[in-house]
Design a protein around this motif. Structure first.
Motif: not given
Length: 289
Positions: A46-52, A180-191
């Motif tokens: 969710x966090x990846x697109x939360x800025x939208x 880019x840096x902000x996006x990478x920081x928001x990602x959580x790895x999927x299982x």
């Protein structure tokens, strides 16, 4: 948009034997606009697109982590687009929502197409971002595809940073490095299983035969420099969907929604705010139950 999740109401919703982490913005606030139901890209939380959601403060916004993605628990059994479209409709019902504007990016753009076809009565307008008609797609850069299929891009920030341009393109624009840096920081790895089941979900799926019956006003947005989903896919969607328009983001890669955020949000808002056409309501769909 420094804290896009701060206004989100996050819950765990149990639907059809699955528990899904769901985030909703402003659904309890009065608005002149329908809420947006958003389907995310593969492996993206969710966090990846939360800025939208943060960039469209006049609208309600709802999305969920797919099983095994973000903070949604592991999937027990595989699922398909029919199952997850039904699940999304059930989640809308939990929030008392009927009709919504449907939007999706990449993998989620395929889900958005399927949802609109399966649930036309729930869909007003459709926004498809950096996506394809499924298996009948024009493939992208093989180097980007190889790295795209590797879930390491979510797990290893150094890998993501090193291969960002190959994966997503469009990083030469002013401010793109920060995004880019902000996006990478928001990602959580999927299982691993969550990622695999998301890949499996679309095997053999294509919207192509049904698209001529799509009755919804549709905005197709594509990046000119998309290494994963070439612009030709947007042109196919435009040719097949009767009431559609295509916007090409100059210099935009697969994540133009992030790197060209202002331009993207302006195009989305203009489309969603446009007066309704005479053809917009009341037609049925090939996938309708």
């Amino acid at each position: 948009m420094s804290e896009p999740m701060k206004d989100a109401v996050v819950t765990m919703e149990e639907v059809g034997g699955r528990t899904l982490r769901t985030a909703a913005w402003r659904l309890d606030k009065p608005s002149d606009h329908l809420p947006i139901l958003f389907f995310n890209g593969i492996g993206a939380n969710i966090e990846a697109v939360a800025p939208l959601a943060d960039a469209l403060p006049e609208r309600g916004f709802i999305m969920f982590d797919m099983p095994g993605v973000g903070e949604s628990p592991e999937p027990l059994i595989p699922y398909n687009p029919f199952t997850m479209s039904w699940t999304a409709a059930q989640i809308l019902g939990r929030y008392g929502l009927g009709e919504v504007d449907v939007m999706g990016v990449s993998w989620g753009g395929a889900m958005a197409q399927h949802f609109a076809l399966q649930h036309p009565q729930r869909t007003r307008r459709l926004t498809l971002i950096a996506t394809t008609p499924g298996m009948a797609m024009i493939p992208g850069n093989p180097a980007a595809f190889t790295k795209m299929a590797n879930p390491r891009r979510y797990i290893d920030p150094e890998f993501m940073n090193e291969h960002f341009a190959t994966l997503y393109g469009g990083v030469d624009k002013d401010g793109a490095e920060h995004q880019k840096d902000s996006h990478i920081g928001r990602l959580k790895p999927p299982s691993p299983r969550g990622y695999l089941y998301q890949l499996m979900c679309m095997i053999g799926w294509t919207s192509l035969p049904a698209l001529p019956f799509m009755s919804k006003e549709t905005l197709i947005m594509m990046g000119e420099d998309d290494q994963i989903v070439p612009l030709a896919n947007g042109k196919i969607l435009k040719a097949m969907i009767p009431n559609s328009r295509l916007v090409t983001v100059e210099g935009g890669g697969h994540l133009f929604l992030l790197t060209h955020a202002d331009e993207s949000v302006a195009a989305i808002r203009e489309f969603l705010d446009a007066p309704e056409s005479e053809k917009e309501a009341g037609r049925t769909s090939a996938f309708a139950a």
